[in-house]
Scaffold this motif. Sequence first.
Motif, mmCIF file in Angstrom:
data_model
loop_
_atom_site.group_PDB
_atom_site.id
_atom_site.type_symbol
_atom_site.label_atom_id
_atom_site.label_comp_id
_atom_site.label_asym_id
_atom_site.label_seq_id
_atom_site.Cartn_x
_atom_site.Cartn_y
_atom_site.Cartn_z
ATOM 1 N N GLY A 47 -24.554 -4.707 -12.129
ATOM 2 C CA GLY A 47 -24.057 -4.128 -10.889
ATOM 3 C C GLY A 47 -22.594 -4.389 -10.616
ATOM 4 O O GLY A 47 -22.166 -4.375 -9.464
ATOM 5 N N VAL A 48 -21.804 -4.636 -11.667
ATOM 6 C CA VAL A 48 -20.362 -4.815 -11.475
ATOM 7 C C VAL A 48 -19.736 -3.437 -11.222
ATOM 8 O O VAL A 48 -19.911 -2.514 -12.020
ATOM 9 C CB VAL A 48 -19.722 -5.471 -12.714
ATOM 10 N N GLU A 49 -19.069 -3.278 -10.089
ATOM 11 C CA GLU A 49 -18.478 -1.987 -9.708
ATOM 12 C C GLU A 49 -16.986 -2.183 -9.459
ATOM 13 O O GLU A 49 -16.553 -2.365 -8.331
ATOM 14 C CB GLU A 49 -19.165 -1.439 -8.454
ATOM 15 N N LEU A 50 -16.215 -2.197 -10.540
ATOM 16 C CA LEU A 50 -14.777 -2.432 -10.383
ATOM 17 C C LEU A 50 -14.089 -1.177 -9.866
ATOM 18 O O LEU A 50 -14.201 -0.098 -10.438
ATOM 19 C CB LEU A 50 -14.176 -2.843 -11.730
ATOM 20 N N GLU A 51 -13.381 -1.333 -8.745
ATOM 21 C CA GLU A 51 -12.605 -0.242 -8.162
ATOM 22 C C GLU A 51 -11.186 -0.743 -7.920
ATOM 23 O O GLU A 51 -10.985 -1.879 -7.484
ATOM 24 C CB GLU A 51 -13.231 0.227 -6.843
ATOM 25 N N PHE A 52 -10.228 0.118 -8.186
ATOM 26 C CA PHE A 52 -8.831 -0.289 -8.055
ATOM 27 C C PHE A 52 -8.475 -0.496 -6.585
ATOM 28 O O PHE A 52 -8.796 0.320 -5.722
ATOM 29 C CB PHE A 52 -7.926 0.770 -8.685
ATOM 30 N N SER A 53 -7.804 -1.623 -6.317
ATOM 31 C CA SER A 53 -7.474 -1.971 -4.932
ATOM 32 C C SER A 53 -6.332 -1.136 -4.375
ATOM 33 O O SER A 53 -6.203 -0.973 -3.153
ATOM 34 C CB SER A 53 -7.102 -3.451 -4.850
ATOM 35 N N GLY A 54 -5.513 -0.621 -5.253
ATOM 36 C CA GLY A 54 -4.334 0.126 -4.800
ATOM 37 C C GLY A 54 -3.145 -0.754 -4.471
ATOM 38 O O GLY A 54 -2.108 -0.261 -4.030
ATOM 39 N N LEU A 55 -3.269 -2.067 -4.684
ATOM 40 C CA LEU A 55 -2.164 -2.980 -4.387
ATOM 41 C C LEU A 55 -1.218 -3.057 -5.591
ATOM 42 O O LEU A 55 -1.662 -3.165 -6.742
ATOM 43 C CB LEU A 55 -2.694 -4.379 -4.044
ATOM 44 N N ASP A 56 0.053 -3.043 -5.314
ATOM 45 C CA ASP A 56 1.074 -3.052 -6.361
ATOM 46 C C ASP A 56 1.459 -4.510 -6.652
ATOM 47 O O ASP A 56 2.169 -5.141 -5.860
ATOM 48 C CB ASP A 56 2.292 -2.244 -5.897
ATOM 49 N N ILE A 57 0.969 -5.027 -7.784
ATOM 50 C CA ILE A 57 1.254 -6.407 -8.184
ATOM 51 C C ILE A 57 1.863 -6.371 -9.575
ATOM 52 O O ILE A 57 1.304 -5.738 -10.487
ATOM 53 C CB ILE A 57 -0.031 -7.267 -8.180
ATOM 54 N N LYS A 58 2.981 -7.069 -9.737
ATOM 55 C CA LYS A 58 3.627 -7.120 -11.043
ATOM 56 C C LYS A 58 3.813 -8.573 -11.454
ATOM 57 O O LYS A 58 4.030 -9.451 -10.613
ATOM 58 C CB LYS A 58 4.974 -6.389 -11.012
ATOM 59 N N CYS A 62 -9.682 0.030 3.779
ATOM 60 C CA CYS A 62 -8.755 1.039 3.268
ATOM 61 C C CYS A 62 -8.108 0.514 1.987
ATOM 62 O O CYS A 62 -8.043 -0.694 1.762
ATOM 63 C CB CYS A 62 -7.689 1.372 4.304
ATOM 64 N N ALA A 63 -7.692 1.418 1.132
ATOM 65 C CA ALA A 63 -7.095 1.054 -0.153
ATOM 66 C C ALA A 63 -5.574 1.108 -0.068
ATOM 67 O O ALA A 63 -5.008 1.706 0.848
ATOM 68 C CB ALA A 63 -7.593 1.997 -1.246
ATOM 69 N N GLY A 64 -4.933 0.470 -1.031
ATOM 70 C CA GLY A 64 -3.480 0.479 -1.077
ATOM 71 C C GLY A 64 -2.929 1.847 -1.445
ATOM 72 O O GLY A 64 -3.678 2.770 -1.790
ATOM 73 N N ILE A 65 -1.626 1.950 -1.421
ATOM 74 C CA ILE A 65 -0.991 3.253 -1.612
ATOM 75 C C ILE A 65 -0.894 3.637 -3.083
ATOM 76 O O ILE A 65 -0.757 4.804 -3.416
ATOM 77 C CB ILE A 65 0.407 3.264 -0.979
ATOM 78 N N LYS A 66 -0.951 2.655 -3.986
ATOM 79 C CA LYS A 66 -0.792 2.959 -5.402
ATOM 80 C C LYS A 66 -2.067 3.594 -5.939
ATOM 81 O O LYS A 66 -3.142 3.019 -5.847
ATOM 82 C CB LYS A 66 -0.453 1.692 -6.186
#
Length: 585
Positions: free
Chosen positions: A82-93, A62-66
């Motif tokens: 074959g690099v498939e970058l997908e956003f994790s949804g994790l909020d990191i600052k 499952c992905a993060g909420i962001k």
Amino acid sequence: MGSSWWKVAAVVISLTGSLLPVGADEHDHTYTDGEEVVLWMNTVGPYHNRQETYKYFSLPFCAGIKKTISHYHETLGEALQGVELEFSGLDIKFKEEVMQMTYCNIEMDKAKQDAFVYAIKNHYWYQMYIDDLPIWGIVGESDENGEEHYLWTYKKLEIGYNGNRIVDVNLTSEGKVKLMSNTKIPMSYSVKWKKSDVKFEDRFDKYLDPSFFQHRIHWFSIFNSFMMVIFLVGLVSMILMRTLRKDYARYSKEEEMDDMDRDLGDEYGWKQVHGDVFRPSSHPLIFSSLIGSGCQIFSVSFIVIIVAMVEDLYTERGSMLSTAIFVYAATSPVNGYFGGSLYAKQGGRRWIKQMFIGAFMIPSMVCGTAFFINFIAIYYHASRAIPFGTMVAVCCICFFVILPLNLVGTILGRNLSGQPNFPCRVNAVPRPIPEKKWFMEPAVIVCLGGILPFGSIFIEMYFIFTSFWAYKIYYVYGFMMLVLVILCIVTVCVTIVCTYFLLNAEDYRWQWTSFLSAASTAVYVYMYSFYYYFFKTKMYGLFQTSFYFGYMAVFSTALGIMCGAVGYMGTSAFVRKIYTNVKID
């Protein structure tokens, strides 16, 4: 289809460069306090099959909420690899710590449980990126009996920073949870920031393996190959200089005889084929295209290795492949020049056909293999499946960059060095080739010619194979440059000796023999790849096996064409030299 055309646009933008101003982010690797740091999820796949990768979310993670992100980018090299970058949804600052918190829950049903169990049994691991720094993690593990399976649910990130740059990332997987259907598994993460003394320029050093690449065996193999070069060059110089001096003395003595003595004398040797030695090779169109392609491959190899020595290409995703494609396209005039000039010297008239064959010989071989493997990748739903948009971009490079530059090179080659200025006149009627001992036959010479060149590089082949098919980053490009130089010298020396013996047996079919005897190195490299597959790896499955042997065939063929061209060019200079220095009626 829409995403495919979007990727075409992304590729074009990545090749031409964006004209828009870019803020501080992972593009220039500088951040301000509190600025977003993106955790990209890349791929997941079995550990033993490095190229068999799938999108991270192809497993029921499952992905993060962001849901919103500020940027995304992809280059041509990334798309092809074959690099498939997908956003994790994790909020990191940047510099803001996050205590352990749940970012989503996996509603575990039977289908999801089976997917995770299959991944754990096959030792699936996943890759992530933060600021272009790769991070690896394992999906889960089994108990000693292999009956119960556990999923790692807690990603503990520790990020090192130096000033306003990220210089280190570490992942610790914790929170082992037993896989059971009809349960809810919480996925959590935490982020800890720590100050680091690592310089930004040195942040990839932790991924390198000096104990492997700079092992004494590596140094010894280079020294061994270097000694082989000295021995071969000395041997060739000594034998040929002494033998040629005797040949010249004998031929000069024959010049002083009258016609009767010369007819009664025992005439033999390479001088007797002076009227046929510069006869055009059989199939000159294919031959000249191979020589042109080989010269281009050598140019690409030489330039890319120099660029890799100067720039740390391993620090950017897909940069090595992108650089190789760009350099290959830019060096297309080399192919046209050498192929076109050789074809003109051999009296070829269909120069446009020769140009097309020379321009598309290597691209069609690579694309044909990739097209075949692509079907298997699509069947497997693997991330290595090349998108339609990327195929269009590669075809555009072939037709709108490689072909025109090849045409320019062909025209220059035909006009500047296309005249057949041979030191000997070619007879109208071919001379019959006398019988000779079996080991002097061209087929035997071809089979034996590649042994010494292969012997000079096979240790380096092990390191190159390991970096590509296993999990090592190849960075000792100084070694690779030395090996390339050694390979060229050994190849030229071997082909010159083979050609001398062939001509001395009064067989003037030296063009193809010199090319193929050097190119046979590729056969030994491909045979070695079988040994490497079965004894040095634990690869399995149709996709990985076809990927391995398909691209090893492409690599070996390209290496063979390069060696063949280098061998022919050196031998051609030798043949021209010896026939220039002998007096011929």
